[in-house]
Every structure is written in C-alpha cells, then in structure tokens.
Design a protein around this motif. Structure first.
Motif, PDB file in Angstrom:
ATOM      1  N   GLU A 282      31.958 -23.709 -52.097  1.00 41.44           N
ATOM      2  CA  GLU A 282      30.555 -24.819 -51.936  1.00 41.44           C
ATOM      3  C   GLU A 282      30.999 -26.338 -51.289  1.00 41.44           C
ATOM      4  N   ILE A 283      32.467 -26.258 -51.655  1.00 41.05           N
ATOM      5  CA  ILE A 283      33.204 -27.791 -51.187  1.00 41.05           C
ATOM      6  C   ILE A 283      32.762 -27.516 -49.677  1.00 41.05           C
TER       7      ILE A 283
ATOM      8  N   ASP B  49      36.080 -18.431 -59.753  1.00 37.57           N
ATOM      9  CA  ASP B  49      34.956 -19.746 -59.851  1.00 37.57           C
ATOM     10  C   ASP B  49      36.340 -20.443 -58.995  1.00 37.57           C
ATOM     11  N   CYS B  50      37.570 -20.318 -58.679  1.00 41.31           N
ATOM     12  CA  CYS B  50      38.154 -21.713 -57.744  1.00 41.31           C
ATOM     13  C   CYS B  50      38.336 -20.654 -55.872  1.00 41.31           C
TER      14      CYS B  50
ATOM     15  N   TRP C  98      34.188 -22.174 -56.220  1.00 44.81           N
ATOM     16  CA  TRP C  98      33.735 -23.771 -55.608  1.00 44.81           C
ATOM     17  C   TRP C  98      35.216 -24.314 -54.319  1.00 44.81           C
TER      18      TRP C  98
ATOM     19  N   SER D  34      39.959 -27.387 -61.185  1.00 43.59           N
ATOM     20  CA  SER D  34      38.008 -27.367 -61.344  1.00 43.59           C
ATOM     21  C   SER D  34      37.407 -27.760 -59.782  1.00 43.59           C
ATOM     22  N   LYS D  35      36.366 -27.756 -60.175  1.00 47.75           N
ATOM     23  CA  LYS D  35      35.341 -28.339 -58.885  1.00 47.75           C
ATOM     24  C   LYS D  35      35.673 -29.913 -58.487  1.00 47.75           C
ATOM     25  N   GLU D  36      35.978 -30.366 -59.369  1.00 44.27           N
ATOM     26  CA  GLU D  36      36.015 -31.612 -59.384  1.00 44.27           C
ATOM     27  C   GLU D  36      37.111 -31.894 -58.792  1.00 44.27           C
TER      28      GLU D  36
END
Lengths: 375, 95
Positions: free
Chosen positions: A144-145, A137-138, A141, A95-97
């Motif tokens: 983005e991180i 998605d991964c 992210w 997950s992004k978290e």
C-alpha cells in the motif's frame, strides 16, 4: 598477491533482540546484550565511514532491526550518504505508520521473512504465536505504501513440503522477488541440524519446483534460490570471497567478514569503536586471514576454480573439520566430503522435530550440545 | 496479479521504485542498485538507461540514439529492445 577491493555491501546487525526464535537464526549462539549495542551516533559514524570506503548498499538486520527506535534516523543517514537501503525484518513489530515513516526516511526496499506458508508452521518455527497474521498485515502495508517487497523464506525438512504454497503466497502478496534459501548450517542451524536437514529427495523436488516457478513467473517475480552445501559437489562462493566485497557489523560494533564468522573461535574481531572501518577492512588480522588465495591449502591452491568460489566457506570448514583453513567439505576434493554427505543423508532420515529455539539462555547452554566435527 | 512487461516501441520505460542509477566514484563506474542486486553498466547500456526517464517512449529513445551515434535505426532498436526486455524481466525496469 592479494588484491584489495572496496566492500560493496554492509550488513548492519543493529540488535540481537528479536521477538522470534527461529532455530536456524544466523546470529551467533552467544547473543549480545542490548546494553552492549552501539548508540545512534556510533551507527551514524559507521554509516559515514562505510560510504567513504565505497559501500553502495546497506542492509539493516538483526535480530529484529525494527526493535531499535532509531531505525528511521539510521535509514535517513544512509540515504543522505547515497547508500541503497534495505530492511530485513520479521515484520511483527511494524505498524503501517512506522513503515510509512521508514519509507519517508528513504528506505529503498524491504525483505520480509515467512517461516512457512501457513500460520501453524510459521508460528511454530519462529516460536511466536500470531506471527503469521502480523506478517500478512505487514506485507499488505508495504504494498500500500509502495515499497518494493521481497519475501525471505528459509526452507528445511520441516517446511519443504509447503514450497509450492510458499511461492503461491509470495505471488499472492505481489512480492517482486522471493528468496528461497535452504538452511546453511552454522551457529543455531548447526545446533539444530538433525531437525532441519532435508532429504536428498526433498532437495531434488524443491529444485524442480523452483525451476518450474521461475519459468512460469518470468518477468513477474524474481526467484533467488540457495541450495544446501551438504548435498553440493562444489562449494559456494561464500560472500563473494572473504574480505572481498562484504562486511558485517554486530550490534556491539564487531566487524566481521560474514555474519557467521564468530563461529570461528580461532579468530578475534576488531570493533568500530577501537579502529576505523577502513583500517579494519584493510589491515585487521581477521580480514587478512582468508582474503584472496595466498592462504589456501592444496588442492585449492592449484584449483582452476580458486578465483570463482574463493575456497568456499571458512565457517563450514571450521565447524566440520575444526580448522578454518581446511578445504570446505562441500567441495568434492575435500577428504571429508563423502563423510559430510553421509552425515546429511543419515540426519535427514531422522524423525527428530524438536528445536533448540534461539534464546540467550539456550545459547549459553548450547556449548555441550553442538555436534562434533567430522574429523 | 502482476503480469510480465513486454517491451515494444510504444513502451515508456523508467526505473521503478527501489531501483536506482548512480555513479560509483570509488570504482569509477555507473551502476544500477536494486534489491540484493548490483549491475555495472557499460557505456552503451548507460546511454540507454539514462534515457529511460518514464517520459520518452522506446521509439523516441531509439531515434535519439540513432541521431546521436549516427547508427542504423533498426540495429539500435534491436539492441535497445533486447536490453530493456532483459531489465524488465529482472524487475529493474518498469514500462
């Protein structure tokens, strides 16, 4: 004399559990059970020992390393030892978290696998429905991180027609680096060889595509390219030499000179729970067996390339000749080199597309399906 | 879309996320650690890379090196430019 170096990198295979079932998985056919996995504390001890032994980089792999809930702890422990930390993942459990937590723990870099450039092929090869979308998605992210991203793409007869699209995908996802690696035939890939082997024409076309992309993308995206041994004339410098730079630790703590070494059934491997990592690196029978050049037969022993390729790959020699100390058949000087190339050509022409997917059950049943050695 | 970085005197070079300079005490050498890469730095490369702090421009780095090593500025500029462009092309330097 056999020179003893300090290992530079360690591949920590945290688990053999994986949601994907890729037919060329680098894990052994006999997958280790989750109940046999090292504990968090045991891994932390290994990380400390590795740093003291001179290791500079740790690669967290599997199976799927993110299936371990203590991955953040292990990344943090590695960062605290000053190790460069790399995560090799299929991306579908993240997950992004969790990615943010891993970055926070000190993760330096992430390698994300794609099995093909589009959903149908990607999900079929990994035998995981919906995987492609999760991987996209991964990748998003990760960017983005702000973590650096490498895409890992293993190529073979059933996806090479999409190589240009795979490179375009890597570019679109703004990967700094992409690895295009032809399948190497040990373990699962050896079992699935007839469904994976590319034709020589495919290989030549792939090499042209990679060279053109390297020129076009200079300074934008680094492209690493691994060619298949079966069509080679000289062997690769496998692991930079047996027991010279690299060590691999299995989920249950077996210490291996490379991830495929367990395919050499004539060797036994020590565990981190029984001996220190330094003692295993310096003194274990498995590491000493093919370290340096003293073990070499002719024509390797008098070859001017013996300290360039270190005799190539022991696992391949074992798989194709039944004896790990023989000349790597990828070398033109091997007596079975031509037979190996003929085999590749013949298998590449097959219309076989079915896979033995990587599952514990299939691994247990694989023994009688594994192709015979050449000689 | 990412574009190739071209190093000029005005570039401000630094190590990007995922690239680390560290001393390898086991082997007594300085290394750059990057994804699946390890570069051993000789003493000249180390003097250059140490100064790539994301603040100093290439021109300022060259001035500093020319003063420190009492060498002709144009020679140093050429060497520094070539090294940094090579590192940028390997994606282990940002500017």
């Amino acid at each position: 004399m056999t020179e003893l170096n300090f290992p530079l990198a360690i591949l920590a295979e945290l688990t053999h559990r994986c949601p994907l079932q890729c037919p060329y998985c680098s894990n052994p056919l006999a997958l280790e059970a989750s109940s046999a996995e090292l504990s968090t504390g045991q891994w932390k001890a290994v990380i400390k020992e590795a740093a003291e032994l001179g290791v500079l980089q740790i690669h967290f792999s599997g199976g799927e390393p993110t299936a371990r809930r203590d991955l953040e702890d292990l990344v943090a422990a590695s960062a605290a030892e000053g190790l460069y930390t790399n995560l090799i993942t299929a991306g579908v459990l993240l997950s992004k978290e969790r990615l943010a937590a891993l970055a926070e723990a000190g993760l330096d870099h992430l390698q994300l696998s794609f099995q093909d450039s589009e959903a149908a092929g990607c999900d079929r090869i990994g035998n995981y429905k919906g995987g492609f979308e999760k991987k996209l998605d991964c990748a998003r992210w990760v960017k983005e991180i702000g973590l650096p991203l490498t895409l890992n793409m293993v190529v073979h007869r059933q996806n090479l027609e999409h190589l240009e699209e795979m490179l375009a995908l890597a570019e679109k996802l703004e990967a700094q680096r992409v690895e295009i690696a032809h399948v190497q035939y040990y373990g699962w890939a050896y079992l699935n060889r007839a469904s994976l082997m590319p034709t020589r024409a495919q290989l030549e076309r792939a090499t042209e595509i990679v060279e053109a992309a390297r020129a076009r993308l200079k300074g934008v995206m680094v492209i690493d390219y691994v060619v298949p041994d079966y069509y080679a004339r000289r062997p690769k410098s496998c692991m930079g030499g047996w027991g010279r730079q690299f060590l691999n630790i299995s989920p249950a703590g077996k210490v291996l000179p490379c991830h495929a070494a367990e395919s050499i059934t004539s060797l036994t491997f020590d565990r981190v729970t029984d001996r220190s990592l330094r003692d295993i690196w310096e003194n274990s029978e498995a590491f000493k067996a093919y370290r340096g050049t003293d073990w070499m037969p002719e024509p390797c022993r008098s070859c001017e390339r013996k300290e360039i390729d270190w005799g190539g790959c022991r696992c391949q020699a074992f798989a194709l000749t039944g004896e790990a100390g023989n000349v790597d058949p990828a070398c033109g000087k091997s007596p079975v080199h031509e037979a190996m190339q003929a085999l590749a050509t013949a298998e590449s022409a097959k219309d076989e597309t079915a896979f033995h997917y990587r599952t514990r059950k299939a691994g247990e049943a694989a023994a009688e399906k594994v192709p015979e050695p050449l000689a | 879309m990412t574009e190739r970085t071209t190093i000029t005197e005005d570039s401000v070079p630094g190590l990007p996320v995922g690239v680390k300079l560290r001393f390898d005490k086991q082997r007594d050498q300085w290394v750059i650690l990057a994804p699946e890469r390890l570069f051993v730095l000789d003493s000249i490369a180390l003097e250059i890379v140490k100064r790539c702090d994301g603040k100093a421009s290439v021109g300022e780095i060259v001035n500093d090196l020319a003063g420190t090593f009492e060498a002709p500025r144009d020679v140093i500029l050429k060497d520094v430019g070539a090294l940094l462009q090579d590192l940028a092309d390997k994606r282990i330097l940002a500017a």
